[in-house]
Design an enzyme around this catalytic site. Structure first.
Site, PDB file in Angstrom:
ATOM      1  N   ASP A 325       0.826  -1.203   0.000  1.00 42.66           N
ATOM      2  CA  ASP A 325       0.000   0.000   0.000  1.00 42.66           C
ATOM      3  C   ASP A 325       0.871   1.267   0.000  1.00 42.66           C
ATOM      4  O   ASP A 325       1.884   1.337   0.693  1.00 42.66           O
ATOM      5  CB  ASP A 325      -0.903  -0.008   1.239  1.00 42.66           C
ATOM      6  CG  ASP A 325      -1.916   1.114   1.246  1.00 42.66           C
ATOM      7  OD1 ASP A 325      -2.706   1.189   0.285  1.00 42.66           O
ATOM      8  OD2 ASP A 325      -1.909   1.912   2.194  1.00 42.66           O
ATOM      9  N   GLU A 354       1.799  -0.620  -5.026  1.00 46.94           N
ATOM     10  CA  GLU A 354       0.686   0.257  -5.405  1.00 46.94           C
ATOM     11  C   GLU A 354       1.283   1.585  -5.865  1.00 46.94           C
ATOM     12  O   GLU A 354       1.325   2.559  -5.120  1.00 46.94           O
ATOM     13  CB  GLU A 354      -0.285   0.491  -4.243  1.00 46.94           C
ATOM     14  CG  GLU A 354      -1.521   1.272  -4.688  1.00 46.94           C
ATOM     15  CD  GLU A 354      -2.153   2.126  -3.584  1.00 46.94           C
ATOM     16  OE1 GLU A 354      -3.250   2.674  -3.829  1.00 46.94           O
ATOM     17  OE2 GLU A 354      -1.552   2.270  -2.514  1.00 46.94           O
ATOM     18  N   ASP A 421     -10.357   1.312  -4.888  1.00 47.33           N
ATOM     19  CA  ASP A 421     -10.010   2.738  -4.894  1.00 47.33           C
ATOM     20  C   ASP A 421     -10.528   3.492  -6.109  1.00 47.33           C
ATOM     21  O   ASP A 421     -10.153   4.640  -6.335  1.00 47.33           O
ATOM     22  CB  ASP A 421      -8.482   2.899  -4.847  1.00 47.33           C
ATOM     23  CG  ASP A 421      -7.922   2.658  -3.450  1.00 47.33           C
ATOM     24  OD1 ASP A 421      -8.625   2.953  -2.471  1.00 47.33           O
ATOM     25  OD2 ASP A 421      -6.779   2.177  -3.345  1.00 47.33           O
TER      26      ASP A 421
END
Length: 568
Positions: A325, A354, A421
């Protein structure tokens, strides 16, 4: 000849080893500027007297540039090389001195390009199971409730109700284990879970204890059971590593709140002053969230702690990798150390960053294996949602994306249409089923690893977070195996299981009319062709056997050795 467009960078995505005696060389030129490119090469200790000559192939044609490539098998890997270009009018050499009319090999040690030596440790290996992987992303709280006996007092929404940022629906790890057969029936063999560690939120991206499974999601035994049963079914489990930041409830940050600079954990965070002030927010955070303090991954103690977490879940639970992340806000030094530890624990554990933007600097073999390919997502939206790209523009965009990274990285990129997201892709294409079908065909055949967000097979709709994080509709899923979307996904999954798409790169173009996107693979003896007509006009294309192929408006066709195996 446009000299300003010609580019080559040593030891990069323009020059990378693929084996102990194998290397790929690329050259960039202005689009449609160069007719032919050759490579003169030899050992850097022999090139003065002798040069091998080989013609390069145009492999990618983007919006502004063409990319030529050649793969060499070398006995002596101490490689020196010079390019030779022809634009239809003049010939030029290209070396570190730029474009020149002549080249003096006797002085080449000053200015030839080189790859001084292929060291085994510098070769980025393919994570073998990623060659044919098909991913399914699950937002745990919204997927399925498996443990009906747990304390449900935290649940504050009905299953299927429109979620809010603070909704809890009750999904858990047992719920995923319970549905492994369903997931596998889609042709899926790999699952990426959003965070499962102790946290007060529904999304768990603010972790207070990395060594505890959040009680809402289950127990350590539940995680062990999920991984074990997935492995029994030939499936992989990838967890989400939130190492950029933590929760302000983590005991280390709480100690700093209490003791300030006297705390042994003060330097775990980036604080302007002796003590964090949560009203003034005098410390670094994720975004502007004062409840998510940023961890200082330049601190050796922080690195030791977090890397220990990563290795623990590999050793103790045998997970198959990590998705990282906010990985582009974490230090390169941390990811290098992280990679060494993870790969030592499990060489086949995948590391997926990410990074929403060009991440080539992270993908040189010392940090990640791949990233979530949001650049592919944007291309899909520009082609199917906003119509900013026609077939020609889409082909160019897809080629430009492939040129960013080495072939090995391209084949491990996690390609996706949407995620937790983003808006749901089906909503972004205005619930046009034909466009979703076309996009799925490209998702599964484009170089890389396809990943679908749970519920895509049900044509789940949704806007931005939290609307994209709706509950899985299990009533609708009961008959999903009868739907066109399900059949397309399973057919595409079978295709990826049958052929090794990681062994080849496709030729991506548009037809002469500019209306049909074409992608052609040569994999062993098989020729695999994808045609997508994202227009309202029927198109007829000539085939290699002198017949004509009709591609209806809003349709995709996949051919294998001239035989139609899928038509949407």
């Amino acid at each position: 000849m446009n000299k300003y467009a010609v580019q080559h960078i040593m030891d990069s995505s323009y020059c990378f080893p693929t084996g102990e005696h194998d290397i790929t060389i690329r050259l960039r030129t202005a689009k449609d500027d160069i007719s032919q490119v050759w490579l003169f090469y030899e050992s850097k200790y022999r090139i003065q007297e002798h040069q091998n000559k080989a013609e390069m192939t145009k492999v990618f044609s983007g919006s502004e540039f063409d990319y030529y490539s050649i793969s060499l098998h070398l006995e002596d890997t101490r490689l020196a090389y010079v390019f030779y270009l022809f634009d239809g009018k003049e010939y030029k050499y290209f070396s570190e001195d730029g474009l020149t009319d002549t080249y003096d090999y006797s002085k080449g040690y000053y200015n030839f390009f080189q790859f001084p030596y292929i060291n085994k440790v510098d070769i980025l290996p393919m994570v073998d199971w990623m060659r044919s992987a098909r991913f399914y992303q699950i937002f745990v709280d919204r997927f399925n409730i498996g443990d009906k006996s747990k304390d449900m007092s935290y649940v504050n929404m009905e299953w299927g109700e429109k979620p809010t940022p603070k909704s809890f629906a009750g999904g858990d790890i047992k719920g995923i284990t319970e549905k492994l057969d369903y997931i596998k029936s889609l042709g899926i063999d790999s699952i990426y879970l959003t965070p499962i560690f102790k946290s007060i939120s529904n999304h768990k991206y603010d972790i207070s204890d990395y060594l505890e499974i959040d009680k809402d999601f289950g127990t350590k035994d539940d995680l062990r059971e999920l991984v074990d049963k997935a492995h029994e079914k030939g499936m992989h489990i990838v967890l989400d590593a939130v190492f950029n930041h933590c929760s302000d409830e983590m005991i280390q940050f709480q100690d700093v709140l209490k003791n300030g600079i006297a705390s042994e954990y003060h330097d775990w965070f980036i604080i302007d002053g002796d003590k964090p002030d949560q009203e003034k927010v005098n410390y670094e955070t994720f975004a502007s969230c004062n409840y998510m303090p940023k961890l200082d991954t330049s601190n050796p103690e922080v690195r030791k702690f977090l890397i220990g977490i990563a290795v623990h879940y590999i050793n103790e639970y045998h997970i198959d990798g990590w998705r990282l992340d906010v990985s582009d806000e974490v230090s390169h030094d941390f990811w290098r150390e992280f990679r060494r530890a993870v790969k030592e624990a499990a060489p086949e554990a995948v590391i997926i960053g990410e990074n929403w933007h060009d991440a080539s600097v992270y993908l040189k073999g010392d940090q990640y294996d791949s990233i979530m390919n949001y650049a592919f997502t944007k291309a899909a939206l520009d082609y199917w949602s906003t119509d900013q790209l026609d077939a020609k523009g889409m082909a160019q965009r897809l080629n430009d994306l492939l040129a960013r990274n080495s072939d090995t990285v391209d084949h491990m990129m996690l390609n996706l249409l949407d995620s937790h997201d983003t808006h749901r892709f089906f909503s972004e294409v205005h619930e046009d089923e034909s466009r979703l079908k076309e996009a799925l065909c490209l998702l599964y055949l484009y170089p890389g690893v396809p990943c679908i967000f749970y519920g895509t097979e049900l044509k789940t709709t949704g806007g931005y977070d939290p609307d994209c994080r709706k509950c899985m509709d299990w009533d609708k899923a009961a008959g999903v195996d009868q739907t066109d979307i399900y059949k397309i996904i399973t057919t595409l999954a079978d295709l990826r299981k049958t052929y090794d798409f990681s062994s080849s790169l496709p030729v991506i173009t548009a037809d002469e009319s500019g209306k049909v996107l074409e992608m052609r693979y040569k994999i062993g003896d098989a020729e695999i062709d994808l045609y997508i007509n994202n227009t309202d006009t029927v198109c007829t294309l000539p085939c290699d056997d002198q017949t004509m192929l009709k591609v209806d408006a809003g349709k995709a066709i996949i051919m294998v050795n001239g035989k139609k195996i899928l038509a949407t």
